[in-house]
Scaffold this active site. Structure first.
Site, short mmCIF file in Angstrom:
data_model
loop_
_atom_site.label_atom_id
_atom_site.label_comp_id
_atom_site.label_asym_id
_atom_site.label_seq_id
_atom_site.Cartn_x
_atom_site.Cartn_y
_atom_site.Cartn_z
N HIS A 130 3.22 -5.97 -0.51
CA HIS A 130 2.18 -6.70 0.23
C HIS A 130 2.69 -7.22 1.57
O HIS A 130 2.62 -8.40 1.87
CB HIS A 130 1.63 -7.85 -0.63
CG HIS A 130 0.90 -7.38 -1.85
ND1 HIS A 130 1.53 -6.70 -2.86
CD2 HIS A 130 -0.39 -7.48 -2.23
CE1 HIS A 130 0.66 -6.40 -3.81
NE2 HIS A 130 -0.52 -6.86 -3.45
N PHE A 182 6.76 -14.43 -0.67
CA PHE A 182 7.38 -15.40 -1.57
C PHE A 182 8.77 -14.94 -1.97
O PHE A 182 9.70 -15.74 -2.05
CB PHE A 182 6.49 -15.62 -2.78
CG PHE A 182 5.04 -15.74 -2.41
CD1 PHE A 182 4.64 -16.61 -1.40
CD2 PHE A 182 4.07 -14.97 -3.02
CE1 PHE A 182 3.32 -16.71 -1.01
CE2 PHE A 182 2.74 -15.07 -2.64
CZ PHE A 182 2.36 -15.93 -1.64
N GLU A 197 10.62 -17.91 -7.54
CA GLU A 197 11.33 -16.83 -6.84
C GLU A 197 12.81 -17.12 -6.67
O GLU A 197 13.65 -16.22 -6.76
CB GLU A 197 10.67 -16.56 -5.48
CG GLU A 197 9.23 -16.04 -5.55
CD GLU A 197 8.20 -17.12 -5.83
OE1 GLU A 197 8.55 -18.32 -5.76
OE2 GLU A 197 7.04 -16.77 -6.12
N ARG A 241 3.55 0.79 -3.34
CA ARG A 241 3.87 -0.01 -4.54
C ARG A 241 3.54 0.77 -5.82
O ARG A 241 4.20 0.61 -6.84
CB ARG A 241 3.12 -1.35 -4.52
CG ARG A 241 1.63 -1.23 -4.52
CD ARG A 241 0.91 -2.57 -4.47
NE ARG A 241 -0.48 -2.39 -4.10
CZ ARG A 241 -1.50 -3.02 -4.68
NH1 ARG A 241 -1.29 -3.88 -5.64
NH2 ARG A 241 -2.73 -2.80 -4.27
N SER A 287 0.25 -6.80 -9.76
CA SER A 287 0.02 -6.40 -8.36
C SER A 287 1.18 -5.63 -7.76
O SER A 287 0.99 -4.74 -6.94
CB SER A 287 -0.24 -7.64 -7.50
OG SER A 287 -1.40 -8.30 -7.92
N ARG A 293 0.62 -2.81 0.31
CA ARG A 293 -0.48 -2.93 -0.64
C ARG A 293 -1.46 -1.76 -0.57
O ARG A 293 -1.83 -1.21 -1.60
CB ARG A 293 -1.22 -4.25 -0.37
CG ARG A 293 -2.46 -4.43 -1.20
CD ARG A 293 -3.04 -5.83 -0.99
NE ARG A 293 -4.24 -6.03 -1.76
CZ ARG A 293 -5.47 -6.02 -1.24
NH1 ARG A 293 -5.64 -5.82 0.05
NH2 ARG A 293 -6.52 -6.22 -2.01
#
Lengths: 310, 278
Positions: free
Chosen positions: A106, A80, A55, A7, A34, A164
């Site tokens: 993630h 999500f 979303e 990421r 994040s 992540r």
């Protein structure tokens, strides 16, 4: 080369892409710090759309932007981003064939302590099952850089699966990522492992252990899960005595099934083991602890290799 | 066309055209043996005004012209009237309509529209997505510095989808004043009257509280429709036009009936309906 989370590499590359191409736009659903899409937002606020925790709205807004010639990267936690939007992704992106890049960070048990509601283990299965959708999961910093650029150039819907935790550098700048192509990371002879994402790193750890016992395996990085590199899979499955797949995803519908489909189609019959989540929800805990408990660690890969060669 | 230029003959012309389009929509639904006449007829006058009243800026010979205005039909089941309008506007020929809902349809005149069909921007058929997509287009054309407006027709039943209200919040956040939503408020959904299924009222209050520029009109009064569509854009708010309409408008035995949500007429009903639509 750099040890970094995929990421992080994605966030940095977005900024470079944004500077070079005004068509690049980025959307996030309230977790941009994040997912690292915030880096783009800080640099190009006019082309960054933080849609809030919504979303479904985000992915359809991305589809609309794509119809105006923009190249939208719609980013959120994979759980999500995809879990809440299957219908929207299917109709407004896959079926409409809009040029949207869905970026889910993630993923898998590697997420760790947030627990099973945050550990996306079904995303490869269902994005693979969508017509028009391609699915890419890079293994390290360098590959993420190149894959992000390749996806920006690729015209069509894509799912980009990121992680992540920090992962070890595997490729240097001489590496050339290509959509649809697997890559031999290490050449051995006894058996072939097809691994994806963080499991490439995990497989390398297993191979270090195995080399002490004089077991030499071939490791292949499968970063494009769809369309999968059939030729390479056929070639290496034929030339090796046994096959293992390794992924941080449920064993249904992921890399193992994708490789298995190729083997079935071509009637290649070899000992075949899948290292993956065994169709259960895990629990909270650190990523490496979960890998150990739920069968995804280097120890499990090494054991699977030995069992296959027995 | 601006308001001062709009004459009674223009209105009469549009009304006549709307009748013709209803006949055409019903014909293709009848020929297909399936489709959605009720929701097609409630939206007909609105779509007639948009496409033929000089509201939408489009070029049927260049359907992807970057600076065009956009039209989206979020309540995608009203494809009968959608295709009738697109054919009449010249995006494809009226003879193409014969393949509506049939296999090997050359213009891909699917049960619900898809962008393979000239004039269609995005696939529909799953309710609740069109407002978000329209908003994405509104953001995109603004980024390009174009004056394009984006019109999207929503069904009233569709407002029960939560995503509509996500999009309503987003368009407020980004001050997307080039987004114009039109609610085809025909009060009837597939299962039930909308009020009993899940009441939308107070509907104007809802949109007002989401900070939209709210207008309410009679969705079958051509003059009122043209008037509201000719209003200059709000300085910063997205606009919603709540159009009170009648499901099945124009055919007495269809009007206000849930039964006519998603069925094609029999030969007898078809003939009867055509007479009423003269």
């Amino acid at each position: 080369m750099k040890d970094a989370a995929t990421r992080d590499s994605y966030g940095e590359t977005l900024v470079e892409l944004g500077a070079a191409d005004p068509r690049i736009v980025v959307l996030d659903a309230g977790v941009s710090d994040s997912t690292r899409s915030k880096k783009f937002g800080d640099k190009f606020p006019d082309r960054f759309f933080n849609m809030g925790i919504a979303e479904a709205d985000m992915v359809c807004t991305a589809a609309g932007l794509a119809t105006t010639g923009k190249i939208p990267f719609a980013t959120s936690f994979a759980c999500f981003l995809l879990g809440r939007t299957m219908d929207q992704v299917l109709v407004s992106i896959a079926y409409s064939n809009t040029n949207v890049k869905l970026v889910g960070t993630h993923t898998g048990l590697a997420v760790g302590e947030d627990g099973p509601s945050a550990q996306m283990i079904v995303d490869i299965a269902y994005t693979r099952a969508m017509p028009n959708m391609i699915v890419v999961q890079p293994a390290d910093w360098e590959e993420t850089r190149q894959a992000t650029r390749a996806l920006a150039e690729y015209e069509g819907p894509a799912y980009f699966r990121l992680g992540r935790p920090k992962v070890k550098a595997i490729f240097d700048s001489s590496y050339k990522f290509e959509i649809g192509k697997g890559r031999v990371v290490k050449k051995g002879s006894d058996l072939v492992i097809f691994a994806t994402g963080i499991m490439v790193q995990e497989s390398l750890k297993a191979m270090e252990m195995l080399e002490k016992e004089n077991i030499r395996v071939t490791l292949v990085n499968i970063s494009t899960l769809k369309p999968i590199d059939r030729e390479l899979i056929i070639e290496l499955s034929t030339s090796h005595g046994a096959i293992i797949t390794a992924e941080d995803h449920n064993y249904i519908g992921g890399l193992g099934d994708a490789v298995g489909e190729v083997l079935l189609d071509t009637q290649i019959s070899k000992p075949f083991k899948r290292i993956a989540v065994r169709d259960h929800f895990a629990e909270t805990g650190k990523g490496p602890e979960l890998f150990e408990k739920y069968g995804l660690s280097a120890n499990h890969i090494a054991q699977a290799v030995k069992d296959s060669l027995r | 066309m601006n308001e001062s230029q709009l004459t009674i003959p223009d209105i009469t012309k549009l009304e006549k055209l709307a009748l013709k389009l209803r006949r055409l929509a019903l014909k293709i639904i009848f020929q297909a043996g399936s489709g959605h006449p009720g929701g097609s007829f409630s939206a007909t006058d609105l779509m007639t005004a948009l496409f033929f009243g000089g509201i939408l800026n489009y070029d049927a010979s260049n359907p992807k012209a970057p600076k065009r205005d956009r039209f989206l039909l979020s309540k995608g089941h009203a494809s009968g009237i959608y295709y009738a309008v697109l054919a009449k506007a010249g995006f494809f020929s009226e003879s193409d309509l014969d393949s509506y809902r049939k296999i090997n349809s050359e213009r891909f005149l699917s049960g619900h529209a898809h962008p393979k069909t000239p004039g269609v921007e995005i696939a529909s058929g799953s309710l609740g997505q069109g407002l978000s997509v329209a908003h994405g287009i509104a953001l995109g054309t603004k980024l390009d510095g174009y004056d394009s407006k984006v019109y999207v027709i929503l069904g009233d039943g569709e407002l029960q989808e939560g995503q509509i209200w996500e999009a309503a919040m987003s368009a407020d956040k980004f001050k997307s004043n080039n987004l114009i939503a039109i609610v085809d408020y025909n009060k009837v959904a597939q299962d039930n009257i909308t009020k009993d299924l899940k009441d939308l009222e107070p509907l104007e209050d809802k949109w007002n509280s989401f900070n939209w520029d709210v207008h309410r009109i009679d969705g079958h009064n051509m003059e009122a429709i043209m008037k509201v569509l000719q209003l200059p854009l709000h300085a910063e708010k997205p606009r919603v036009i709540i159009a009170d309409t009648i499901k099945g408008k124009g055919v007495s035995f269809m009007e206000g009936k849930t039964a006519w949500h998603g069925v094609a007429p029999s030969a007898e009903d078809y003939e009867k309906a055509l007479k009423e639509l003269e």
